[in-house]
Design an enzyme around this catalytic site. Structure first.
Site, PDB file in Angstrom:
ATOM      1  CB  CYS A   1      -0.861  -0.042   1.264  1.00  0.00           C
ATOM      2  SG  CYS A   1      -1.860   1.431   1.542  1.00  0.00           S
TER       3      CYS A   1
ATOM      4  CB  CYS B   1      -2.911   4.009  -5.373  1.00  0.00           C
ATOM      5  SG  CYS B   1      -4.280   3.236  -4.469  1.00  0.00           S
TER       6      CYS B   1
HETATM    7  N1  DGL Z   1      -4.025   0.644  -1.896  1.00  0.00           N
HETATM    8  C1  DGL Z   1      -3.591   1.767  -1.186  1.00  0.00           C
HETATM    9  C2  DGL Z   1      -2.411   2.466  -1.830  1.00  0.00           C
HETATM   10  O1  DGL Z   1      -1.618   1.789  -2.458  1.00  0.00           O
HETATM   11  C3  DGL Z   1      -4.549   2.650  -0.448  1.00  0.00           C
HETATM   12  C4  DGL Z   1      -5.871   2.995  -1.020  1.00  0.00           C
HETATM   13  C5  DGL Z   1      -6.793   3.646   0.006  1.00  0.00           C
HETATM   14  O2  DGL Z   1      -7.132   2.954   0.962  1.00  0.00           O
HETATM   15  O3  DGL Z   1      -7.114   4.815  -0.157  1.00  0.00           O
HETATM   16  O4  DGL Z   1      -2.210   3.638  -1.695  1.00  0.00           O
END
Ligand code: DGL
Length: 259
Positions: free
Chosen positions: A75, A185
């Site tokens: 993430c 993301c």
């Molecule tokens: N998947 C996450 C990222 O790579 C976060 C997305 C979220 O929860 O806003 O930033």
């Protein structure tokens, strides 16, 4: 149990990290994995720094408690907020993900690079520092695409709504001036093809950070003598500290390994 036979944990706010795990499984099929999705608190990217830091703290404390051998923070948002603090606190190796700005800028042919991420990632100092270091010619632009996180959580990967959302977001961008779009993301990776089709210019590359992360994971396992030779690619799914036992939910997650 030998240290190397313990689980590797993948952590994300939701399903974004599943596409990183998918790629890791291909490279490391003899490992066993925990996939932790903070489903109670997704999305992270539109919440406050302190609130999200609290969510991450709780999740990683849980993973520490179940004795993992390594953590992949799959993430970008959590990485930008908390990776430094987590590395100071825990002794197991921790791999983070950050927008693949470096390869995008190094390979750009005098055109611009668009960095797509969550609002929180774009606001954080970590990205700012990275850009200050790498983007000497000021060719990087940023765009927040938080809406894609919700669409992905709803498993709406190919529908009309995300396409309409992206077209609106890209309305004022002339992609003829761009070499690459960086997907900063992990939820956005599910929209790589849609983004490519909407942009409609073959030369604009879409770059995610998965390959670099999996390479790093492999080399850290080797360096630390943590490679498991007896695992089976087993995945245990955890939603916000609750181990999932329902067959339906497990197969719902497993289906993401082929998306
Ligand atoms: N998947 C996450 C990222 O790579 C976060 C997305 C979220 O929860 O806003 O930033």
């Amino acid at each position: 149990m030998e240290e190397c036979e313990k689980n590797i944990a993948f952590f994300d706010s939701g399903i974004g990290g599943m596409n990183v795990l998918r790629d890791a499984l291909k490279a490391l099929p003899r490992e066993n994995y925990i996939y932790f999705a903070d489903t109670d608190n997704v999305p992270y990217g539109i919440k406050s720094h302190d609130e999200v830091k609290g969510f991450i703290g709780k999740a990683v404390e849980y993973l520490y408690g179940i004795n993992i051998k390594l953590l992949v923070v799959a993430c970008n948002t959590a990485t930008s907020l908390a990776i430094k603090h987590l590395r100071e606190k825990y002794s197991f190796p921790i791999i983070g993900m950050e927008p693949a700005v470096k390869p995008a800028i190094e390979n750009s042919s005098h055109k611009r690079v668009l960095v797509a991420a969550t609002t929180l990632t774009l606001k954080e100092e970590k990205l700012e520092n990275l850009l200050n270091e790498i983007d000497i010619n000021g060719i990087a632009d940023k765009i927040a695409l938080d809406g894609l996180v919700r669409f992905a959580e709803d498993r709406n990967f190919t529908g009309n709504e995300p396409a309409v959302y992206l077209k609106e977001k890209f309305r004022n961008i002339d992609f003829k001036n761009y070499d690459a779009v960086v997907l900063g993301c992990t939820h956005f990776n599910y929209y790589e093809k849609m983004i490519k089709d909407i942009i409609g210019i073959d030369d604009v590359k879409i770059i995610d950070g998965n390959e670099g992360t999996v390479k790093r994971l492999k080399s850290i396992l080797v360096e630390n003598d943590l490679l498991n030779k007896n695992g089976s690619g087993k995945i245990t799914y955890v939603n916000s500290c609750r181990v999932i036992s329902s067959e339906k939910e497990i197969s719902n997650y497993n289906s993401l390994l082929t998306v």
